[in-house]
Scaffold this active site. Structure first.
Site, PDB file in Angstrom:
ATOM      1  N   HIS A   1      -2.316  10.065 -12.451  1.00 34.37           N
ATOM      2  CA  HIS A   1      -2.486   9.970 -10.933  1.00 34.37           C
ATOM      3  C   HIS A   1      -1.291  10.685 -10.192  1.00 34.37           C
ATOM      4  CE1 HIS A   1      -6.065   7.122 -11.045  1.00 34.37           C
ATOM      5  NE2 HIS A   1      -6.231   7.910 -11.524  1.00 34.37           N
TER       6      HIS A   1
ATOM      7  N   TYR B   1      -6.177   1.563  -1.656  1.00 33.32           N
ATOM      8  CA  TYR B   1      -5.889   0.302  -1.186  1.00 33.32           C
ATOM      9  C   TYR B   1      -6.349   0.348   0.051  1.00 33.32           C
ATOM     10  CZ  TYR B   1      -2.225  -0.237  -4.828  1.00 33.32           C
ATOM     11  OH  TYR B   1      -1.619  -0.453  -6.125  1.00 33.32           O
TER      12      TYR B   1
ATOM     13  N   PRO C   1       0.280  -8.293  -7.756  1.00 34.02           N
ATOM     14  CA  PRO C   1       0.083  -7.321  -8.330  1.00 34.02           C
ATOM     15  C   PRO C   1      -0.322  -6.255  -7.335  1.00 34.02           C
ATOM     16  CG  PRO C   1      -2.185  -8.728  -8.286  1.00 34.02           C
ATOM     17  CD  PRO C   1      -0.791  -9.409  -7.661  1.00 34.02           C
TER      18      PRO C   1
ATOM     19  N   LYS D   1       3.723  -3.798 -10.420  1.00 31.95           N
ATOM     20  CA  LYS D   1       4.981  -3.835 -10.590  1.00 31.95           C
ATOM     21  C   LYS D   1       5.185  -4.800 -11.836  1.00 31.95           C
ATOM     22  CE  LYS D   1       7.068  -0.856  -8.493  1.00 31.95           C
ATOM     23  NZ  LYS D   1       6.047   0.093  -8.570  1.00 31.95           N
TER      24      LYS D   1
ATOM     25  N   TYR E   1       6.944   3.081  -5.555  1.00 36.77           N
ATOM     26  CA  TYR E   1       5.740   2.904  -6.321  1.00 36.77           C
ATOM     27  C   TYR E   1       5.632   3.681  -7.736  1.00 36.77           C
ATOM     28  CZ  TYR E   1       0.569   2.091  -7.077  1.00 36.77           C
ATOM     29  OH  TYR E   1      -0.424   1.612  -7.402  1.00 36.77           O
TER      30      TYR E   1
END
Length: 391
Positions: A72, A200, A293, A297, A383
């Site tokens: 991704h 998200y 979560p 990580k 990220y």
């Protein structure tokens, strides 16, 4: 029994540590309380950072990842009626991979089995002893028979509830913990993902997330109260809430429903215990720290810990050089605290608290991250772009 490194825990942290140690000629024995099938079937994390993928490939564990994993470029951030794509490759030159922890575990099990790694499953009542001496050892029982494993060092990779974390004396350790006032209701569904990359979503009803495990299996989450009973959520209710929070107001997009094969409620908390070493006991992964979560990580931190610990133990055992081992806790904690902060930041930005003032601040922050390249770069760097060793 005797070995150079006694590893407690046969999850990704313990298995990867044994794999890296073996590559450097260091012997280990792994002791695991559960069955092999139980460890293989645990549904956990699904996102690998760029640096985690690089390490797995360099360790000879990247073949299935390259074929079955899904690369991704970024993620979507969403508020009602608006969805914005953050392109990590464009922002920081790194991508992430969708590859579930169960798949990583399969790769590790296959590699260690091929190397005749000794793994003792269903080892009950494990305990560590004499960790401040030169002769530490682990005791446990198998089929009711007492066993003892002597080692030069012990690696505690046994998670939150294993014996390793508790073996560090109260007079030595410090604990930082935050319990969040909400949980995640997570489901696995046999349906193709309705998105090409993770979504998200901030929503007045609560956070929602659309992830995936493969091209045919979706992983989805809903923010729920901490006391939620999963039985109170019918499959119809789950899909309705997901559809509402993930995009009923996004033009041209709809959520595809399918059979739900697994559902559970996951409490959200942050936890860090320091130091990550006491005497000849070294902690790695969930034995030392837990993150919510939201920032993807947990598994990546375990991989990072082990990438620091393996060369430290190798130098200590093969060269009698304690430098890296003495620095292990400090070195690992640089990344642990950075990822703990990022996970808290993502969690705080996306989950509703019931305070209207907080809701306005969250939407303002999401607009800023979605419209400012500088802000988006900060999110992307954390990220996808953190090196395994920072600081």
């Amino acid at each position: 029994m005797r070995t150079q490194v006694a590893i407690i825990g046969a999850g990704p942290a313990g298995m990867l540590l044994s794999h890296l140690l073996a590559a450097d000629g260091v012997d280990s024995v792994i002791v695991e309380a559960r069955t092999e099938q139980y460890v293989l079937s645990r549904i956990r994390a699904g996102i690998l950072e760029h640096s985690s993928v690089e390490l797995l490939r360099s360790a000879g564990l990247g073949d299935r990842l390259s074929h079955k994993g899904i690369e991704h470029r970024g993620i979507y951030l969403q508020t009602p009626g608006e969805r914005h794509h953050l392109d990590f490759v464009d922002l920081v030159g790194r991508s992430v991979w969708v590859y579930g922890q169960t798949e990583v575990q399969k790769d590790l099990v296959a590699a260690r089995r091929a190397a005749d790694q000794q793994i003792i499953y269903q080892a009950a009542d494990a305990a560590v002893h004499d960790i401040t001496t030169d002769r530490p050892y682990v005791t446990f029982t198998v089929d009711g028979k007492a066993q003892r494993l002597d080692a030069e060092v012990i690696a505690g990779c046994d998670g939150s509830f294993g014996p390793s974390r508790a073996a560090v004396p109260q007079t030595v350790k410090q604990v930082w913990e935050k319990i969040y006032p909400y949980s995640w209701l997570g489901v696995l569904a046999d349906v193709a993902p309705s998105t090409d990359e993770l979504i998200y979503a901030w929503h007045p009803d609560g956070f929602a997330m659309h992830s995936m495990r493969s091209q045919t299996v979706s992983r989805l989450y809903l923010q729920v109260p901490n006391d939620t009973d999963v039985k109170s959520w019918s499959h119809e209710r789950i899909w309705e809430a997901l559809s509402t929070r993930l995009g009923a107001s996004i033009d041209g997009w709809s959520l595809q429903a399918g059979p739900i094969t697994e559902s559970s409620v996951l409490p959200m908390r942050s936890y860090v215990q320091t130091p990550m070493r006491h005497g000849k006991l070294f902690l790695a992964g969930d034995a030392a720290h837990i993150v919510p979560p939201t920032g993807a990580k947990g598994l990546n931190l375990a991989i990072a810990d082990v990438s620091v610990l393996a060369p430290a133990l190798t130098a200590l055992i093969k060269k009698n050089d304690p430098t890296l081992a003495d620095d292990y806790s400090h070195t690992a904690l640089q990344r642990v605290w950075r990822c703990t902060h990022f996970s808290w930041w993502m969690t705080s930005m996306l989950h509703i608290s019931g305070d209207p003032f907080d809701a306005q601040l969250q939407q303002s922050q999401l607009r800023w991250v979605s419209s400012s390249r500088a802000a988006a770069t900060g999110l992307a760097e954390n990220y996808a772009g953190l090196p395994l060793h920072i600081g």
